[in-house]
Design an enzyme around this catalytic site. Structure first.
Site, PDB file in Angstrom:
ATOM      1  N   GLY A  30       0.846  -1.185   0.000  1.00 39.03           N
ATOM      2  CA  GLY A  30       0.000   0.000   0.000  1.00 39.03           C
ATOM      3  C   GLY A  30       0.882   1.236   0.000  1.00 39.03           C
ATOM      4  N   ALA A  31       1.972   1.149   0.767  1.00 39.64           N
ATOM      5  CA  ALA A  31       2.926   2.237   0.886  1.00 39.64           C
ATOM      6  C   ALA A  31       4.153   1.681   1.597  1.00 39.64           C
ATOM      7  CB  ALA A  31       2.332   3.388   1.695  1.00 39.64           C
ATOM      8  N   GLU A  47       7.443   2.878   4.220  1.00 42.03           N
ATOM      9  CA  GLU A  47       7.890   3.937   5.118  1.00 42.03           C
ATOM     10  C   GLU A  47       9.369   4.290   5.022  1.00 42.03           C
ATOM     11  OE1 GLU A  47       6.917   0.837   6.042  1.00 42.03           O
ATOM     12  OE2 GLU A  47       8.198   0.053   7.631  1.00 42.03           O
ATOM     13  N   GLU A  79       2.324   5.534   7.811  1.00 44.48           N
ATOM     14  CA  GLU A  79       3.727   5.673   7.390  1.00 44.48           C
ATOM     15  C   GLU A  79       4.464   6.676   8.270  1.00 44.48           C
ATOM     16  OE1 GLU A  79       4.576   3.345   5.477  1.00 44.48           O
ATOM     17  OE2 GLU A  79       2.497   2.823   5.017  1.00 44.48           O
TER      18      GLU A  79
HETATM   19 ZN   LIG Z   1       3.607  -0.481   7.916  1.00 42.61          ZN
END
Ligand SMILES: [Zn+2]
Ligand SMILES: *[C@@H]1O[C@H](CO)[C@@H](O)[C@H](O)[C@H]1NC(C)=O
Ligand SMILES: *[C@@H]1O[C@H](CO)[C@@H](O)[C@H](O)[C@H]1NC(C)=O
Ligand SMILES: *[C@@H]1O[C@H](CO)[C@@H](O)[C@H](O)[C@H]1NC(C)=O
Ligand SMILES: *[C@@H]1O[C@H](CO)[C@@H](O)[C@H](O)[C@H]1NC(C)=O
Ligand SMILES: *[C@@H]1O[C@H](CO)[C@@H](O)[C@H](O)[C@H]1NC(C)=O
Length: 689
Positions: free
Chosen positions: A284-285, A287, A321
Site C-alpha cells: 500500500g505504501a 515507510e 507511514e
Molecule cells: Zn507499515
C-alpha cells in the site's frame, strides 16, 4: 559349498521387492544425509549473518538507465563501499547480494578489501556468490582483527526489471509517450538486490548515497539533496546528485527514485519528508525514512472523483507511514520475528494520528470494523499463529515475507490498543516515549517494551494491575487465537475458552499458557459503566454480574481482543434494548438511500461518457456494481471502456471492482482472463498524477 536354502517363486518376488525398497531407502537417506550435512555446516548455507562483523557506513553510487540496452534489457550499474568493524576474529566475510553481476578485480575476485586507519587487510583467497542464501562469500588468507575496521569495495550491474522488488522500473504513458522511472521497494530483504550489504534490520549503518541520472530527471533518496552537477561520461551528459548522509538506519529503509515527477507541494515539511505516489507498487505504501513511497490509490485524492472511503484510506495510510518514522525507523525490531512491533504500532497509531488530524470523522470507531473483525476470523482457525515467533524459526526471505499478514498488522494493533486501554492512554504514552528515547537508532524485542511500560506502572500509584505487564501480555502475543468469554448473569459466573470457528477442530500446537489468557473485561449494567474486571483463570465468579432484570454488556467498545457470549436471558434483554434504540434510526436513515441507489443504478449507462462525475463519489462503488450486476454484456463493455479510459487510479479500481459484480459466468471468465494476462492489460493507458 556353502549352506544354501531354497525359496518359492512368490516369496522370491517379495524378497526382490523388499530388497529394492531397502536400496531405495538407503539411497534416499544418504541423499538426505548429505543434504543435511551440507546444510548444517557452512556459514554461507545458513540464511542469517554471523555476528563477527558490524557495518559502520556505506558509500553507494547507483546509475539507473531508463532506456533499453542493445539486448533489450533495462539495467543499472553501481559501485559500493562499506566500512565495517570486526567484532569477532574471522577469516570469512559474508555480505548479502542477490541478482547482481560483478566486475571482477584483476585477481578475479568479486570485491576488494583494504584496511582503514592504517590497518593492513588480509589478502583475499577466493570469492563466490552463494545464490541460494543470497550471499557473497569472501575467504581471506589471514584473520581480520577484532576492533579494526576495513573497507570492502565492489562494482556491479543489476537488472532494472519490472518485478516491484529491489531497484525496479515502473512505466506510464503521458501525452501518448511512454515514460520510465526507477524506484525501490527494499523491505524486507531486497536491499541486497540493489547493492551488496549486511541486509538485516539490526545491521544499522549510515548511508552516503549518490545517484547518477539522465538530464530532465529528478533523483530522490532518504537524505536531503546536497547538490546536483552535470558530468560527462562517455561523451554523455549525466546528472550527479549527492545526498546528505542518512541517519543510522536499517538497509530495508533506503529508497532511491529517479523520475520526471515534479513536486506538487512545497512546504517546510517537504524538507523532512517526501511523499511520492508511484504507478506500479506492490504494497500500500512503504515507510522509507524520509522518502515514503505509495501506491497511487493510497496517496492521491481528488474530491471530485474519490469517495469518503478513499479519503479515509489516504488519511490512515499517511498516518501509518508517519508513525513508522518512530516505530520501525527510529526504533526497529531486532529481527523479523517481531515485525508486529513495527506494523502493530504503525497500524494502531495511524488511527490516533488520523483522529488527531480529522477529529470529526470518529475514525477510531472504525478500528473494530477494519482491524478487529477481520483478524477475528483468521485468528479463530487452528492454522493461525502467534504474533511473535521464535527468532530461529524465521530465516528465509519467503518466511519473512509471509509474516506481513493480518495477524501482524491487525492483531498487533488490537493487542496494543487493549494494552493502552487497560493502562490508560497517558501511562501508555509515557512508557512509549521512554521506550523510543532509550532505543533510538537501535533495535528491540518485545520484552524491552514491557519493561519500559512496567517502569511507568511501578512509579504511578493510580494503576493497579493484577499481574506484571509481561505476564499479562505474553499470553496475548506468544499463543495464537483469543478467548470467548461467557458471562452467565443467572449465576454471576464468567469463563473463558479458546474460540475456534470450527469447535470440533483440534489444536496441534501446544501453548505453554494452555490457551488461557488474563482478560481485562470492562463492562456495563443497564447503561452504567461498571469499570474493569480481570478474569485470570478459566472460570470465576463476579457477583455484581448476577442479575435477572438488567442487561449486562461486557467488553465495552470492544476494546478487548476477545468475543463475549451470554446466557439466553441476557441476550434477550440486550436484543430488546437494541431494538428500542436503533431500529427506528436505521429505517429512517437507510431506506431513502436505497431508493436513491435504485434510481441512479438503472440509468447508469445512459450517462454521456465523460460525465461519470455526476454520480457522487461515495455512491460510485455501489452504483457501478449494481449496474453491472443487473446488466448484461452491454453494461459490462461500457464499464470496461470506462475503466480503460479512467484517468485516476481510485476510479479505475472502483470500476475494476464493479466489473466483478457481473452475474454472468462468461463475463467473469473474460475478466479473469484479462487479469491473468497481467498488469499491462489492466493498466489504464493514461493517468494524471
Ligand atoms: Zn507499515
Ligand atoms: C565516503 O563518502 C564520503 C562522503 O562523500 C567521503 O567523505 C568519504 O571519503 C568516502 N569514504 C571512502 C572510504 O571512500
Ligand atoms: C548477469 O549475468 C547473467 C549471466 O551471464 C546474465 O544472464 C544476466 O543478463 C546478467 N544481468 C545483467 C543485469 O546484466
Ligand atoms: C466507549 O466509546 C465512547 C465513544 O468513543 C466513549 O465516549 C466511552 O467513554 C467509551 N467507553 C469506555 C468504557 O471506554
Ligand atoms: C431514467 O432516465 C429517464 C430520463 O433520462 C427518466 O425519465 C426515467 O424516469 C429514469 N428511470 C428511472 C428508473 O429513474
Ligand atoms: C476518455 O477520457 C477523456 C478525458 O477524461 C475524455 O475526454 C474522453 O471523452 C473519454 N473517452 C471516452 C470514450 O469515454
Amino acid at each position: 559349498m556353502g549352506k544354501g536354502f531354497y525359496i518359492g517363486k512368490r516369496l522370491r518376488l517379495v524378497f526382490l521387492v523388499l530388497g529394492i525398497s531397502a536400496v531405495v531407502s538407503i539411497l534416499a537417506l544418504s541423499v538426505i544425509y548429505s543434504q543435511e550435512k551440507r546444510k548444517s555446516n557452512k556459514p554461507w548455507d545458513k540464511y542469517r549473518l554471523p555476528d563477527s562483523l558490524s557495518p559502520q557506513f556505506y558509500n553507494v553510487t547507483l546509475w539507473p538507465r531508463l532506456v533499453m540496452d542493445e539486448r533489450g534489457m533495462y539495467f543499472f550499474t553501481g559501485t559500493s563501499g562499506v566500512a565495517f568493524t570486526c567484532l569477532k576474529e574471522t577469516d570469512l566475510i559474508l555480505i548479502h547480494s542477490s541478482k547482481l553481476n560483478y566486475t571482477l578485480t584483476p585477481q578475479s575476485h568479486h570485491a576488494m578489501l583494504t584496511g582503514l586507519g592504517g590497518t593492513l587487510a588480509p589478502a583475499i583467497v577466493k570469492t563466490w556468490l552463494q545464490t541460494q542464501t543470497q550471499f557473497m562469500v569472501i575467504h581471506l588468507k589471514d584473520k581480520l582483527q577484532v576492533g579494526k575496521s576495513y573497507w570492502l569495495h565492489t562494482e556491479f550491474r543489476g537488472e532494472l526489471s519490472d518485478d516491484l522488488g529491489g531497484f525496479y522500473r515502473s512505466e506510464y504513458v503521458e501525452n501518448g509517450v511512454k515514460k520510465v522511472l526507477a524506484t525501490t521497494q527494499l523491505q524486507p530483504t531486497d536491499a541486497r538486490k540493489a547493492f551488496p550489504c549486511f541486509d538485516e534490520p539490526a545491521m544499522k549503518a549510515v548511508f552516503h548515497i549518490t545517484l547518477l541520472h539522465p538530464p530532465e530527471t529528478v533523483a530522490l533518496s532518504n537524505g536531503m539533496e546536497l547538490g546536483t552537477e552535470i558530468i560527462i561520461i562517455n561523451n554523455q551528459e549525466v546528472l550527479r546528485t549527492r545526498f546528505e548522509p542518512s541517519a543510522k538506519m536499517s538497509s530495508y529503509l533506503l529508497a532511491f527514485v529517479v523520475s520526471e515527477f515534479t513536486n506538487i507541494q512545497s512546504s517546510p515539511e517537504a524538507d523532512i519528508l517526501i511523499n511520492i505516489a508511484l504507478p506500479d507498487f506492490s504494497a500500500g505504501a512503504m515507510e522509507n525514512w524520509g522518502l515514503v513511497t505509495y501506491r497511487e490509490t493510497s496517496l492521491l485524492y481528488d474530491p471530485k472523483v474519490s469517495s469518503i472511503a478513499n479519503r479515509q484510506l489516504v488519511a490512515t495510510v499517511i498516518s501509518h507511514e508517519l508513525a513508522h518514522m518512530w516505530f520501525g525507523n527510529l526504533v526497529t525490531m531486532r529481527w523479523w520475528n517481531n515485525v508486529w512491533l513495527n506494523e502493530g504500532f504503525a497500524t494502531y497509531v495511524s488511527y490516533l494520528g488520523a483522529d488527531y488530524a480529522e477529529p470529526t470523522w470518529n475514525i477510531k470507531d472504525l478500528m473494530v470494523l477494519h482491524e478487529l473483525q477481520g483478524v477475528f476470523e483468521v485468528d479463530a482457525l487452528v492454522s493461525s499463529h502467534p504474533l511473535s515467533s521464535r527468532e530461529d524459526e524465521i530465516s528465509t526471505p519467503a518466511h519473512i515475507n509471509g509474516l506481513f499478514d493480518t495477524i501482524t498488522y491487525s492483531k498487533g494493533a488490537m493487542v496494543l490498543r487493549m494494552l493502552s486501554e487497560f493502562l490508560s492512554e497517558p501511562i501508555f504514552a509515557k512508557g512509549l516515549s521512554n521506550y523510543l528515547q532509550q532505543f533510538a537508532y537501535s533495535t528491540t524485542v518485545y520484552t524491552d517494551l514491557w519493561k519500559k511500560l512496567q517502569e511507568v506502572v511501578d512509579g504511578d500509584s493510580s494503576v493497579h494491575l493484577p499481574e506484571s505487564i509481561k505476564e499479562i501480555m505474553n499470553r496475548w502475543i506468544l499463543q495464537m487465537g483469543y478467548p470467548v468469554v461467557t458471562v452467565n448473569t443467572n449465576t454471576g459466573g464468567i469463563s473463558q475458552q479458546h474460540f475456534l470457528m470450527d469447535s470440533e477442530a483440534k489444536v496441534d500446537s501446544p501453548s505453554e499458557y494452555n490457551y488461557e489468557w488474563y482478560v481485562p473485561i470492562t463492562w456495563m449494567k443497564k447503561g452504567v459503566n461498571m469499570g474493569q474486571h480481570w478474569l485470570l483463570s478459566k472460570t470465576a465468579t463476579h457477583e455484581p454480574m448476577r442479575t435477572n432484570t438488567e442487561w449486562v454488556l461486557a467488553n465495552v467498545n470492544v476494546t478487548g481482543y476477545f468475543r463475549v457470549n451470554y446466557d439466553p436471558q441476557n441476550w434477550e434483554r440486550l436484543l430488546t434494548q437494541l431494538s428500542l434504540d436503533h431500529k427506528m434510526y436505521l429505517r429512517g436513515k437507510v431506506q431513502p438511500l436505497f431508493d436513491h441507489f435504485r434510481v441512479i443504478t438503472s440509468n447508469w449507462t445512459q450517462i454521456p461518457s465523460g460525465h461519470m462525475d455526476r454520480i457522487h463519489p461515495d455512491l460510485k462503488r455501489t452504483v457501478y456494481c449494481n449496474a453491472i450486476a443487473s446488466g448484461g454484456v452491454e453494461e459490462w463493455d461500457f464499464g470496461w471502456k470506462m475503466f480503460k479510459n479512467a484517468s485516476i487510479a481510485a476510479e479505475a479500481m472502483t470500476l475494476l471492482f464493479a466489473l466483478s459484480c457481473s452475474k454472468e459466468p462468461w463475463l467473469l471468465n473474460r475478466q479473469a482472463k484479462v487479469i491473468d494476462r497481467g498488469f499491462d492489460a489492466l493498466r489504464p493507458p493514461e493517468r494524471f498524477r
